[in-house]
Design a protein around this motif. Structure first.
Motif, PDB file in Angstrom:
ATOM      1  N   ARG A  50      -3.829  18.334  -3.673  1.00 33.69           N
ATOM      2  CA  ARG A  50      -3.952  17.043  -4.257  1.00 33.69           C
ATOM      3  C   ARG A  50      -2.777  16.105  -4.085  1.00 33.69           C
ATOM      4  NH1 ARG A  50      -8.249  17.405  -9.279  1.00 33.69           N
ATOM      5  NH2 ARG A  50      -9.199  19.229  -8.519  1.00 33.69           N
ATOM      6  N   LEU A  51      -1.667  16.720  -4.081  1.00 32.24           N
ATOM      7  CA  LEU A  51      -0.548  15.875  -3.987  1.00 32.24           C
ATOM      8  C   LEU A  51      -0.369  15.403  -2.470  1.00 32.24           C
ATOM      9  CD1 LEU A  51       1.881  15.185  -5.805  1.00 32.24           C
ATOM     10  CD2 LEU A  51       3.313  17.081  -4.652  1.00 32.24           C
ATOM     11  N   ALA A  52      -0.509  16.228  -1.655  1.00 28.33           N
ATOM     12  CA  ALA A  52      -0.622  15.668   0.034  1.00 28.33           C
ATOM     13  C   ALA A  52      -1.695  15.117   0.515  1.00 28.33           C
ATOM     14  CB  ALA A  52      -0.198  16.747   0.803  1.00 28.33           C
ATOM     15  N   ASN A  53      -3.118  15.850   0.435  1.00 32.10           N
ATOM     16  CA  ASN A  53      -4.143  15.333   1.135  1.00 32.10           C
ATOM     17  C   ASN A  53      -4.953  14.150   0.363  1.00 32.10           C
ATOM     18  OD1 ASN A  53      -3.611  17.243   2.742  1.00 32.10           O
ATOM     19  ND2 ASN A  53      -4.752  18.849   1.848  1.00 32.10           N
ATOM     20  N   ASP A  54      -5.010  14.469  -1.000  1.00 33.07           N
ATOM     21  CA  ASP A  54      -5.510  13.353  -1.802  1.00 33.07           C
ATOM     22  C   ASP A  54      -4.794  12.036  -1.977  1.00 33.07           C
ATOM     23  OD1 ASP A  54      -7.256  15.690  -2.125  1.00 33.07           O
ATOM     24  OD2 ASP A  54      -7.431  15.657  -4.120  1.00 33.07           O
ATOM     25  N   VAL A  55      -3.701  12.163  -1.992  1.00 37.59           N
ATOM     26  CA  VAL A  55      -3.035  10.846  -1.814  1.00 37.59           C
ATOM     27  C   VAL A  55      -3.008  10.138  -0.433  1.00 37.59           C
ATOM     28  CG1 VAL A  55      -0.760   9.853  -2.492  1.00 37.59           C
ATOM     29  CG2 VAL A  55      -1.404  11.784  -3.917  1.00 37.59           C
TER      30      VAL A  55
ATOM     31  N   GLY B  93      -5.451  10.435   1.356  1.00 35.14           N
ATOM     32  CA  GLY B  93      -6.765  10.161   1.623  1.00 35.14           C
ATOM     33  C   GLY B  93      -7.237   8.559   1.088  1.00 35.14           C
ATOM     34  N   VAL B  94      -6.213   8.295   0.030  1.00 37.85           N
ATOM     35  CA  VAL B  94      -6.561   7.054  -0.563  1.00 37.85           C
ATOM     36  C   VAL B  94      -5.608   5.837   0.078  1.00 37.85           C
ATOM     37  CG1 VAL B  94      -7.303   7.803  -2.862  1.00 37.85           C
ATOM     38  CG2 VAL B  94      -5.011   7.333  -2.618  1.00 37.85           C
ATOM     39  N   ARG B  95      -4.836   6.221   0.984  1.00 38.20           N
ATOM     40  CA  ARG B  95      -3.972   5.512   1.818  1.00 38.20           C
ATOM     41  C   ARG B  95      -4.435   4.152   2.464  1.00 38.20           C
ATOM     42  NH1 ARG B  95       0.869   5.981   5.548  1.00 38.20           N
ATOM     43  NH2 ARG B  95       0.083   4.482   7.309  1.00 38.20           N
ATOM     44  N   THR B  96      -5.623   4.279   3.116  1.00 41.69           N
ATOM     45  CA  THR B  96      -6.251   3.486   3.369  1.00 41.69           C
ATOM     46  C   THR B  96      -6.737   2.069   2.593  1.00 41.69           C
ATOM     47  OG1 THR B  96      -8.172   4.666   3.778  1.00 41.69           O
ATOM     48  CG2 THR B  96      -6.928   3.995   5.797  1.00 41.69           C
ATOM     49  N   VAL B  97      -7.412   2.878   1.466  1.00 39.36           N
ATOM     50  CA  VAL B  97      -7.826   1.808   0.471  1.00 39.36           C
ATOM     51  C   VAL B  97      -6.431   0.853  -0.223  1.00 39.36           C
ATOM     52  CG1 VAL B  97      -8.566   1.442  -1.720  1.00 39.36           C
ATOM     53  CG2 VAL B  97      -9.661   3.194  -0.236  1.00 39.36           C
ATOM     54  N   LEU B  98      -5.409   1.629  -0.485  1.00 39.84           N
ATOM     55  CA  LEU B  98      -4.301   0.830  -0.936  1.00 39.84           C
ATOM     56  C   LEU B  98      -3.534   0.038   0.227  1.00 39.84           C
ATOM     57  CD1 LEU B  98      -2.532   3.626  -2.938  1.00 39.84           C
ATOM     58  CD2 LEU B  98      -3.902   1.774  -3.591  1.00 39.84           C
TER      59      LEU B  98
ATOM     60  N   GLY C 180       0.818  -0.973  -0.020  1.00 39.92           N
ATOM     61  CA  GLY C 180       0.152   0.022   0.095  1.00 39.92           C
ATOM     62  C   GLY C 180       0.671   1.229   0.069  1.00 39.92           C
ATOM     63  N   ASN C 181       2.019   1.318   1.075  1.00 39.67           N
ATOM     64  CA  ASN C 181       2.719   2.409   1.037  1.00 39.67           C
ATOM     65  C   ASN C 181       3.540   2.632  -0.376  1.00 39.67           C
ATOM     66  OD1 ASN C 181       1.826   3.874   3.819  1.00 39.67           O
ATOM     67  ND2 ASN C 181       2.530   1.934   4.439  1.00 39.67           N
ATOM     68  N   SER C 182       3.970   1.584  -0.857  1.00 40.82           N
ATOM     69  CA  SER C 182       4.864   1.656  -2.111  1.00 40.82           C
ATOM     70  C   SER C 182       3.858   1.964  -3.334  1.00 40.82           C
ATOM     71  CB  SER C 182       5.323   0.487  -2.455  1.00 40.82           C
ATOM     72  OG  SER C 182       6.056  -0.265  -1.468  1.00 40.82           O
ATOM     73  N   ALA C 183       2.732   1.805  -3.192  1.00 42.76           N
ATOM     74  CA  ALA C 183       1.815   2.164  -4.477  1.00 42.76           C
ATOM     75  C   ALA C 183       1.482   3.603  -4.176  1.00 42.76           C
ATOM     76  CB  ALA C 183       0.627   1.337  -4.333  1.00 42.76           C
ATOM     77  N   MET C 184       1.054   3.949  -2.875  1.00 44.50           N
ATOM     78  CA  MET C 184       0.786   5.293  -2.727  1.00 44.50           C
ATOM     79  C   MET C 184       2.250   6.340  -3.050  1.00 44.50           C
ATOM     80  SD  MET C 184      -0.711   6.935   0.684  1.00 44.50           S
ATOM     81  CE  MET C 184       0.844   7.262   1.702  1.00 44.50           C
ATOM     82  N   ALA C 185       3.284   5.976  -2.529  1.00 46.81           N
ATOM     83  CA  ALA C 185       4.606   6.585  -3.044  1.00 46.81           C
ATOM     84  C   ALA C 185       4.744   6.839  -4.670  1.00 46.81           C
ATOM     85  CB  ALA C 185       5.801   5.992  -2.502  1.00 46.81           C
ATOM     86  N   ASP C 186       4.473   5.533  -5.266  1.00 53.02           N
ATOM     87  CA  ASP C 186       4.595   5.570  -6.828  1.00 53.02           C
ATOM     88  C   ASP C 186       3.473   6.768  -7.357  1.00 53.02           C
ATOM     89  OD1 ASP C 186       6.209   3.536  -6.647  1.00 53.02           O
ATOM     90  OD2 ASP C 186       4.639   1.906  -7.255  1.00 53.02           O
ATOM     91  N   LEU C 187       2.225   6.729  -6.866  1.00 48.69           N
ATOM     92  CA  LEU C 187       1.129   7.768  -7.298  1.00 48.69           C
ATOM     93  C   LEU C 187       1.669   9.161  -7.044  1.00 48.69           C
ATOM     94  CD1 LEU C 187      -1.602   7.501  -8.221  1.00 48.69           C
ATOM     95  CD2 LEU C 187      -2.498   7.663  -6.051  1.00 48.69           C
ATOM     96  N   ARG C 188       2.513   9.333  -5.837  1.00 46.90           N
ATOM     97  CA  ARG C 188       2.763  10.785  -5.350  1.00 46.90           C
ATOM     98  C   ARG C 188       3.933  10.998  -6.454  1.00 46.90           C
ATOM     99  NH1 ARG C 188       2.767  10.394   0.438  1.00 46.90           N
ATOM    100  NH2 ARG C 188       4.404   8.925   0.079  1.00 46.90           N
ATOM    101  N   GLY C 189       4.698  10.065  -6.254  1.00 42.83           N
ATOM    102  CA  GLY C 189       5.930  10.423  -7.653  1.00 42.83           C
ATOM    103  C   GLY C 189       5.402  10.490  -8.886  1.00 42.83           C
ATOM    104  N   ASP C 190       4.632   9.864  -9.483  1.00 45.76           N
ATOM    105  CA  ASP C 190       3.927  10.122 -10.822  1.00 45.76           C
ATOM    106  C   ASP C 190       3.315  11.405 -10.977  1.00 45.76           C
ATOM    107  OD1 ASP C 190       4.780   7.737 -11.388  1.00 45.76           O
ATOM    108  OD2 ASP C 190       2.826   6.613 -11.455  1.00 45.76           O
TER     109      ASP C 190
END
Ligand code: ATP
Length: 670
Positions: free
Chosen positions: A145-150, A152-157, A111-121
């Motif tokens: 969008r970069l901080a709060n929204d990403v 926000g999807v953390r738990t899902v990931l 989850g955290n890696s996917a979130m980091a990927d999303l933030r990086g992208d």
């Protein structure tokens, strides 16, 4: 299985979510998780194994009751069997917990890696966006969008997927077990389920809508913070004594955020309370139903309903409560996250307006002669892109503007300088100018004439709408973005310094520069001595945006930076603020060194500084109106240049700003 993303008739069209809308988002999230498919597969195996182990417990319970404690054949209690069964019953949860720990580690990593990927992208994508995007969008909104929204999807990931699988397996296994134990009691338990599903869908949609609004409000707050707590924002508030109103503005946004958070937390509470109560009272109802079944009053077979079966059944039922509730909550989380994913993907889907065409030419910097030409260029600033989502109020509030439930709002608003009413809207109209290699070409003209705009077209901050910009005869749109960026250097009107040391700020132009090269650039920019006078020298922290430095110092640091870059083409946008004579001399000297041996296009506000220019272009209302050397242009007293010159001269005579000693002494014969 019904989709949790049904269309809602009571929502405005822009807020309806259908299965069709959700599918592409879900597909993209799946793509995001694709690199992690192996650990995810492992997680699934672990989840199924743990849930399977847990669902054996009720059968052990039944065996303990019906075979060990109170054998149904009427025999004596069997202590040996009881010992074995209890041992297995104790072992199962231990095993399941161990599997759970490993599974938590995997899901958290994935989850955290996917979130980091999303933030990086997202960050990488935003870096590619053109200048116009940033002039039209609030920095805070982008950051949000970069901080709060990403986030926000953390738990899902991180754990939603596992929660879904884990609970689905548990629920399915429990249902199967319940049917095996007693289909009659299972039917009784299931009676209210369809009602729960319908209620849950309704609650879900409301939560999704609220989630979107909450993120918008959060983005608004981030934007206010970023605006009001930046150095310029604080300065503005202090100078105009608006601190109190800034606090009010923040508090209002804060209140809105609190209201939305509370609403979001409360939505569905009543529903969950009903579900919880239902599960709390069902064991009692089951005992009652069992009584009727055993006595044959319900007319359904009673032969399998032993005491062990009833105890095992109610145990199963209570085990079902948590997974079912969690599944319902998780569906809500997924719906909430879909709204956030949509906001994130919206940014990722923005096509950068300035792109490199396939097969673009990479022009090595050493081979650039530095001939710059604007050929019949027309240009109009693009309309800001419209994005859904963030409501923006101005610094002074917008009581009449659309509220949280208003019409679709835009993330972008023209924070650039809008065209004057009645102006034709074109910033440049058929502008042609040439800077031969090594020449100093000056652009002069009244404010808003289009000088800065013309220079912005050279490094492709914007693309022309008509005509072409050429570097060494190549259309800049045919060059690679990297080679163009390497070829053109710029000293902007307000040099930007980031929070860091002076050394890092200069070296930004060339991170591999040696200390000697940095020092040489600083010496050439006439700033070395000043830097050495700071106790920390080159390690002095400039402060955010260079607020710890004077205007003249910042300009010279910016010149040092561009000298280090050493580009074949240099664009200088002269600062409008007046400098004292000594600083002006230092800056002027630095500029002369910077313009030597390269093509320079200088926007001059103090005309005295460009007397020696090879060619001067006078611009007005987006057009070039005159072209010539200082002397040639002064020869026409009615010309724009001559009038500007006289105006500055007169102001200088009165002791105003914008005039150098040199110009004061200048021998002008008009
Ligand atoms: P100054 O000497 O005051 O810097 P200038 O000659 O450099 O003025 P430009 O900054 O090029 O003038 O502006 C030319 C026109 O384009 C002006 O009418 C301005 O309002 C408009 N303009 C500038 N930047 C933007 C922007 N980001 N979006 C929309 N319009 C803009």
């Amino acid at each position: 299985m019904p989709s949790p993303f049904g269309v809602s008739a009571d929502l405005p069209p822009d807020q309806r979510t259908s299965a069709a809308d959700a599918r592409p988002v879900v597909r993209r999230v799946a793509r995001l998780l694709h690199p992690y498919r192996r650990p995810i597969a492992l997680v699934l195996v672990a989840v199924v194994a743990a849930a399977g182990l847990q669902s054996l417990v009720p059968f052990l319970t039944r065996a303990i009751f019906d075979h060990a404690l109170f054998p149904v054949d009427g025999g004596a209690p069997n202590l040996d069997l009881l010992g074995w069964l209890v041992a297995v019953m104790c072992l199962l949860p231990v095993l399941a917990s161990l599997i759970g720990i490993g599974q938590n580690y995997l899901t958290s990593t994935v989850g955290n890696s996917a979130m980091a990927d999303l933030r990086g992208d997202l960050f990488e994508h935003l870096q590619k966006m053109e200048l116009a995007f940033f002039t039209a969008t609030k920095t805070g909104a982008i950051q949000s969008r970069l901080a709060n929204d990403v986030a926000g999807v953390r738990t899902v990931l991180t754990d939603t997927a596992t929660t879904i699988v884990q609970n689905s397996v548990t629920v399915t296994a429990a249902f199967v077990a319940m049917v095996i134990l007693s289909w009659q009691l299972t039917v009784l338990t299931l009676v209210l389920m369809p009602l729960f599903v319908v209620l849950q869908l309704r609650v879900g949609r409301r939560r999704q809508r609220l989630a979107r609004k909450t993120q918008e409000s959060l983005s608004e707050m981030t934007a206010i913070t970023e605006e009001a707590l930046s150095v310029s924002g604080i300065l503005l508030a202090k100078v105009f004594n608006r601190s109190a109103s800034e606090v009010d503005r923040y508090r209002e946004a804060n209140r809105e955020q609190t209201r939305l958070q509370v609403r979001q937390a409360m939505t569905g509470r009543a529903f969950f309370a009903v579900v919880q109560t239902f599960f709390a009272i069902t064991p009692a109802l089951i005992y009652l139903a069992a009584g009727f079944i055993i006595t044959g009053n319900l007319g359904v077979g009673a032969d399998t309903l032993t005491a062990g079966t009833i105890v095992a059944f109610t145990t199963l039922q209570s085990r079902l409560q948590m997974p079912l509730l969690q599944l319902m909550r998780v569906t809500l989380d997924v719906q909430t996250s879909l709204a956030l994913f949509r906001r994130i993907f919206e940014y990722l889907d923005l096509e950068p307006a300035i792109t490199e065409r396939p097969g673009a030419l990479a022009l090595p910097t050493e081979e650039v002669a530095g001939r710059v030409e604007l050929r019949g260029v027309s240009f109009r600033y693009p309309e800001p892109r419209s994005l859904s989502g963030t409501r923006h109020r101005s610094r002074f509030g917008d009581p009449t503007g659309p509220g949280p439930t208003g019409a679709p709002e835009t993330d972008a608003e023209p924070t650039g300088r809008p065209a004057e009413p009645g102006s034709p809207g074109w910033a440049l109209r058929d502008v042609s100018l040439v800077a031969e290699p090594g020449q100093l070409v000056a652009l002069v003209g009244p404010s808003g004439a289009g000088k800065t705009t013309a220079t912005y077209l050279v490094p492709r901050f914007y693309d022309v709408d008509g005509g072409a910009v050429l570097l060494d005869g190549y259309d800049v749109r045919d060059l690679t973005l990297d080679s163009l960026a390497d070829a053109v250097g710029m000293v902007t009107q307000e040099p930007y310094l980031f929070h860091g040391t002076i050394r890092d700020n200069i070296a930004y132009a060339r991170p591999d520069a040696t200390a000697d090269q940095i020092e040489r650039a600083a010496r050439d920019a006439n700033i070395h001595d000043r830097i050495m006078s700071f106790p920390e020298g080159y390690d002095t922290i400039t402060g955010e945006r260079g607020y710890r430095l004077s205007g003249g110092e910042k300009q010279r640091l910016a010149i040092a930076r561009v000298l280090l870059k050493d580009p074949p083409v240099l664009i200088l946008d002269e600062a409008t603020s007046a400098l004292d004579n000594e600083t002006e001399r230092l800056v002027q000297e630095a500029l002369e060194r910077a313009t030597r041996s390269r093509t320079t296009i200088a926007i001059a506000h103090r005309l005295s500084t460009i007397r020696s220019a090879d060619v001067i272009y006078a611009m007005a209302e987006g057009r070039v109106v005159e072209r010539g050397t200082h002397e040639e242009l002064l020869a026409d007293p009615e010309g724009l240049y001559a009038r500007l010159w006289v105006e500055q001269f007169t102001r200088a005579e009165r002791g105003g700003d914008g005039w150098s000693e040199e110009a004061r002494r200048a021998d002008i014969s008009l």
